[in-house]
Scaffold this motif. Structure first.
Motif, PDB file in Angstrom:
ATOM      1  N   TYR A   1       0.834  -1.206   0.000  1.00 36.69           N
ATOM      2  CA  TYR A   1       0.000   0.000   0.000  1.00 36.69           C
ATOM      3  C   TYR A   1       0.865   1.252   0.000  1.00 36.69           C
ATOM      4  O   TYR A   1       0.583   2.213  -0.740  1.00 36.69           O
ATOM      5  N   ILE A   2       1.896   1.257   0.816  1.00 35.64           N
ATOM      6  CA  ILE A   2       2.797   2.417   0.869  1.00 35.64           C
ATOM      7  C   ILE A   2       3.455   2.634  -0.490  1.00 35.64           C
ATOM      8  O   ILE A   2       3.558   3.768  -0.987  1.00 35.64           O
ATOM      9  N   LEU A   3       3.886   1.547  -1.123  1.00 33.46           N
ATOM     10  CA  LEU A   3       4.519   1.643  -2.439  1.00 33.46           C
ATOM     11  C   LEU A   3       3.548   2.202  -3.471  1.00 33.46           C
ATOM     12  O   LEU A   3       3.889   3.143  -4.212  1.00 33.46           O
ATOM     13  N   ILE A   4       2.344   1.642  -3.527  1.00 36.47           N
ATOM     14  CA  ILE A   4       1.348   2.098  -4.508  1.00 36.47           C
ATOM     15  C   ILE A   4       0.931   3.532  -4.223  1.00 36.47           C
ATOM     16  O   ILE A   4       0.728   4.335  -5.145  1.00 36.47           O
ATOM     17  N   GLY A   5       0.803   3.876  -2.936  1.00 33.74           N
ATOM     18  CA  GLY A   5       0.430   5.237  -2.581  1.00 33.74           C
ATOM     19  C   GLY A   5       1.412   6.264  -3.109  1.00 33.74           C
ATOM     20  O   GLY A   5       1.019   7.341  -3.579  1.00 33.74           O
ATOM     21  N   HIS A   6       2.698   5.932  -3.047  1.00 32.81           N
ATOM     22  CA  HIS A   6       3.708   6.850  -3.588  1.00 32.81           C
ATOM     23  C   HIS A   6       3.686   6.857  -5.117  1.00 32.81           C
ATOM     24  O   HIS A   6       3.922   7.896  -5.745  1.00 32.81           O
ATOM     25  N   ILE A   7       3.399   5.705  -5.706  1.00 29.63           N
ATOM     26  CA  ILE A   7       3.363   5.637  -7.177  1.00 29.63           C
ATOM     27  C   ILE A   7       2.235   6.499  -7.735  1.00 29.63           C
ATOM     28  O   ILE A   7       2.419   7.232  -8.716  1.00 29.63           O
ATOM     29  N   VAL A   8       1.032   6.414  -7.130  1.00 32.05           N
ATOM     30  CA  VAL A   8      -0.108   7.195  -7.630  1.00 32.05           C
ATOM     31  C   VAL A   8      -0.126   8.598  -7.032  1.00 32.05           C
ATOM     32  O   VAL A   8      -1.028   9.385  -7.325  1.00 32.05           O
ATOM     33  N   ASP A   9       0.852   8.890  -6.176  1.00 35.20           N
ATOM     34  CA  ASP A   9       1.026  10.230  -5.617  1.00 35.20           C
ATOM     35  C   ASP A   9      -0.192  10.681  -4.806  1.00 35.20           C
ATOM     36  O   ASP A   9      -0.803  11.714  -5.095  1.00 35.20           O
ATOM     37  N   LEU A  10      -0.528   9.891  -3.778  1.00 33.99           N
ATOM     38  CA  LEU A  10      -1.605  10.292  -2.882  1.00 33.99           C
ATOM     39  C   LEU A  10      -1.178  11.525  -2.094  1.00 33.99           C
ATOM     40  O   LEU A  10      -0.064  11.573  -1.557  1.00 33.99           O
TER      41      LEU A  10
END
Length: 245
Positions: free
Chosen positions: A125-134
């Motif tokens: 989740y942390i990785l994806i959150g940074h990828i989609v720029d939350l």
């Protein structure tokens, strides 16, 4: 020695689907949750809302309310399936080993699988959150605690599912019972009794949306302790007396 029994039981899971599931199911939950948030829910979010927390709440709907309770059952059934299919219960119990140690070896493997699953969920989740720029404030401690609370809340359910898994040779029967009791989670979570329902407890503990409605930590710890001790004790007592075919 308990460590020897644990090592043997752990070796049985080496080539099973258990460890891949611990990585794939969190990935699916994040894909559905974050995807739903970006496509639908984001339009209802205010400009000052923390998107890290809001997107996590969507992930928990899929993961905590649906996938995690079902996954616990799959883990438990798979851990016992090898012994059911090959007559392994009789073989291993023919040796001078303690049934208590064997029971806890399988139970701790189930707990370990849930640790890996929760770490996988939080990390991905942390990785994806940074990828989609939350946007918003990212607080690592909060998500570590959500993962930890979800793991602790799943332990009573794990003890209960292991009890069902070694009791029934059928792969489908304990899973069917588990799925049937998972279905009402969405409705139960809207009631004051959600924190006392084992299938709803993980999602309630992992979701920021329920923080204001949670009982005190003292009450939660009491409920968690009673459920964990109850299911573990009943399962152990039954395992000690059961005659395996």
């Amino acid at each position: 020695m308990f460590s020897n029994i644990f090592s043997v039981e752990l070796l049985k899971t080496k080539r099973s689907v258990l460890w891949p599931l611990a990585l794939l199911v969190p990935s699916l939950s994040i894909f559905l949750g974050v995807g739903n948030f970006l496509v639908n829910a984001r339009k209802f979010i205010g400009p000052d809302d923390n998107l890290w927390v809001e997107a996590w709440s969507q992930v928990v709907i899929f993961y905590g309310m649906i996938f995690l309770p079902i996954l616990v059952g799959i883990y438990a059934v798979t851990i016992c399936r090898f012994d059911h299919l090959t007559g392994g219960w009789k073989q291993i119990l023919s040796f001078p080993i303690s049934r208590i140690k064997l029971f806890f070896a399988k139970l701790f493997i189930l707990y370990l699988l849930l640790v890996v699953t929760q770490l996988s969920l939080v990390g991905q989740y942390i990785l994806i959150g940074h990828i989609v720029d939350l946007s918003g404030t990212f607080v690592l401690k909060d998500f570590v605690l959500y993962g930890l609370f979800g793991w602790l809340a799943s332990l009573p359910l794990a003890s209960l599912q292991l009890w069902l898994a070694f009791n029934w040779r059928s792969f489908g029967l304990p899973l069917t019972v588990n799925i049937a009791l998972t279905i009402p989670v969405l409705m139960v979570s809207q009631t004051p009794y959600a924190f006392y329902y084992p299938w709803a407890l993980p999602s309630m503990m992992m979701s920021p949306a329920y923080e204001l409605f949670r009982p005190s930590y003292e009450e939660l710890f009491a409920v968690f302790s009673v459920l964990l001790i109850l299911f573990t004790t009943l399962g152990l007592l039954h395992f000690r007396r059961k005659e395996f075919e």
